[in-house]
Motif scaffolding. Structure first.
Motif, PDB file in Angstrom:
ATOM      1  N   UNK A 138     -15.797  24.031  23.525  1.00  0.00           N
ATOM      2  CA  UNK A 138     -16.236  23.517  24.818  1.00  0.00           C
ATOM      3  C   UNK A 138     -17.394  24.312  25.382  1.00  0.00           C
ATOM      4  N   UNK A 139     -18.081  23.727  26.370  1.00  0.00           N
ATOM      5  CA  UNK A 139     -19.208  24.392  27.029  1.00  0.00           C
ATOM      6  C   UNK A 139     -19.066  24.298  28.542  1.00  0.00           C
ATOM      7  N   UNK A 145     -18.349  20.282  21.681  1.00  0.00           N
ATOM      8  CA  UNK A 145     -19.090  20.190  20.428  1.00  0.00           C
ATOM      9  C   UNK A 145     -18.111  20.134  19.263  1.00  0.00           C
ATOM     10  N   UNK A 146     -18.289  19.157  18.391  1.00  0.00           N
ATOM     11  CA  UNK A 146     -17.424  19.013  17.215  1.00  0.00           C
ATOM     12  C   UNK A 146     -18.213  19.459  15.989  1.00  0.00           C
ATOM     13  N   UNK A 147     -17.757  20.534  15.351  1.00  0.00           N
ATOM     14  CA  UNK A 147     -18.420  21.073  14.160  1.00  0.00           C
ATOM     15  C   UNK A 147     -17.670  20.617  12.915  1.00  0.00           C
ATOM     16  N   UNK A 169     -15.508  23.349  30.472  1.00  0.00           N
ATOM     17  CA  UNK A 169     -14.281  23.326  29.657  1.00  0.00           C
ATOM     18  C   UNK A 169     -13.581  24.679  29.782  1.00  0.00           C
ATOM     19  N   UNK A 170     -12.266  24.630  29.966  1.00  0.00           N
ATOM     20  CA  UNK A 170     -11.483  25.870  30.063  1.00  0.00           C
ATOM     21  C   UNK A 170     -10.715  26.162  28.780  1.00  0.00           C
ATOM     22  N   UNK A 171     -10.175  25.097  28.149  1.00  0.00           N
ATOM     23  CA  UNK A 171      -9.359  25.320  26.954  1.00  0.00           C
ATOM     24  C   UNK A 171      -9.300  24.035  26.133  1.00  0.00           C
ATOM     25  N   UNK A 172      -9.079  24.195  24.837  1.00  0.00           N
ATOM     26  CA  UNK A 172      -8.928  23.079  23.902  1.00  0.00           C
ATOM     27  C   UNK A 172      -7.754  23.417  22.989  1.00  0.00           C
ATOM     28  N   UNK A 173      -6.937  22.417  22.675  1.00  0.00           N
ATOM     29  CA  UNK A 173      -5.797  22.652  21.780  1.00  0.00           C
ATOM     30  C   UNK A 173      -5.588  21.459  20.871  1.00  0.00           C
ATOM     31  N   UNK A 174      -5.083  21.724  19.674  1.00  0.00           N
ATOM     32  CA  UNK A 174      -4.781  20.681  18.698  1.00  0.00           C
ATOM     33  C   UNK A 174      -3.277  20.507  18.590  1.00  0.00           C
ATOM     34  N   UNK A 175      -2.858  19.348  18.095  1.00  0.00           N
ATOM     35  CA  UNK A 175      -1.432  19.044  17.898  1.00  0.00           C
ATOM     36  C   UNK A 175      -0.804  20.075  16.966  1.00  0.00           C
ATOM     37  N   UNK A 176       0.330  20.649  17.414  1.00  0.00           N
ATOM     38  CA  UNK A 176       0.999  21.691  16.638  1.00  0.00           C
ATOM     39  C   UNK A 176       2.246  21.183  15.920  1.00  0.00           C
TER      40      UNK A 176
END
Length: 336
Positions: A138-139, A145-147, A169-176
């Protein structure tokens, strides 16, 4: 119940940043790696399970080339992909990606400062691996941004830019865990408190948008189709990822929540906040009603410490680690 173990000394203290702790378990080896940010550097510590053996490495924020800058780091996190593990650093200048031990920088992405108004801070923050081959960052302008990460080498590219947020953006998380069909596998949070749930793929798809309610969402997690979000008012809120419906809210802390973590195998949720407390919760779904339920399991007071990072050290949630503002050590706790 958890009891305190031997703590890990750091070369410098931890900064008061959201989610300022990352933990990497090395499978098959009785070793874990910890990282915490302070100013222009990140402390990386490898520690043996018995707490006796340590090795330290410090990485500096860089501006593209070899020049060390005065740029302040905002986060460090390991991204575990099926083919490789990268250590990702975010700063006021850009995004750096290293091999997992920090030995080799494999990629640098500079932030476009010219797009921002002169009075606005520029930084990247929020890091997560998603969809098997992507790393999302995030920015401060609200972009994600997706790398696209190749199995090896340095040919990393920006494959997509997600433009749904209007605040930093403060935080990003993926399904665990195991996401139900249509529940998404990525969640992004911003300064205003807005949450977006995405389905990762060749093109990322927005599945649901959870509106803000006047409070920053500082940390977010995604497990079995449930979004767990921690807020500046000390609340934890649980939402259905697929629909954005609020399922539960808990007045978990007396002050700002700085970190959440989830143990994927058990559904344990860890929360740490400015009020010096770390709590362990248990998330579950009622098999009869499919309702999301939350149960309090453990409270730990880290005396006189503004907690700024909290992470489980194993997928079952049997142990966890904590960092605190201006604290030159990482506290570790394990289940009795």
């Amino acid at each position: 119940m958890y009891r305190k173990e031997k703590s890990i000394q750091l070369k410098s203290s931890s900064a008061a940043l959201y989610n300022n702790l990352s933990v990497l378990r090395l499978p098959g080896r009785q070793l874990a790696c910890f990282s915490a940010v302070h100013g222009p550097s990140v402390n990386v510590v490898s520690a043996a399970a018995d707490g006796l053996g340590f090795s330290h490495r410090q990485l500096q924020a860089k501006e593209g080339g070899m020049a060390v800058s005065t740029s302040v780091l905002t986060q460090a996190a390991w991204c575990v992909l099926p083919s490789r593990v990268l250590l990702v650093l975010t700063s006021q200048k850009g995004i750096q990606m290293y091999e997992s031990d920090g030995s080799i920088m494999v990629y640098w992405h500079a932030l476009d400062v010219t797009e921002h108004p002169p009075a606005q801070a520029v930084f990247a923050r929020g890091i997560a691996a998603a969809g098997g081959r992507f790393i999302c960052v995030g920015t401060s302008s609200g972009l994600v941004l997706v790398f696209d990460i190749p199995p090896k080498g340095t040919n990393i590219t920006v494959s997509e830019v997600l433009e749904e947020h209007h605040d930093a953006i403060t935080d990003i998380a993926a399904e665990l865990g195991q996401a139900p069909d249509g529940a998404g596998d990525l969640v992004t949070a911003d300064d205003a408190g807005t949450l977006c749930v995405w389905s990762a793929g060749e093109e990322f798809t927005l599945l649901s948008k959870i509106p803000a309610f006047g409070c920053t969402c500082s940390s977010v997690k995604l497990w079995n189709g449930v979004v767990a979000a921690g807020y500046g008012n000390g609340q934890i809120r649980l939402y259905e990822a697929a629909t954005g419906l609020l399922r539960a809210e808990v007045n978990a802390h007396a002050r700002w929540i700085y970190a959440l973590d989830l143990a994927p195998q058990t559904g344990k949720l860890l929360s740490g906040a400015e009020d010096s407390f770390v709590h362990v919760w248990k998330l579950s779904r009622n098999p009869d009603t499919n309702d999301v339920e939350i149960e309090h399991c453990h409270a730990e007071c880290v005396t006189d410490t503004q907690v700024c990072g909290a992470r489980f050290c194993d997928p079952e949630g049997n142990s966890f680690a904590v960092t605190g503002y201006d604290l030159s050590e990482i506290f570790r706790y394990s289940q009795v």
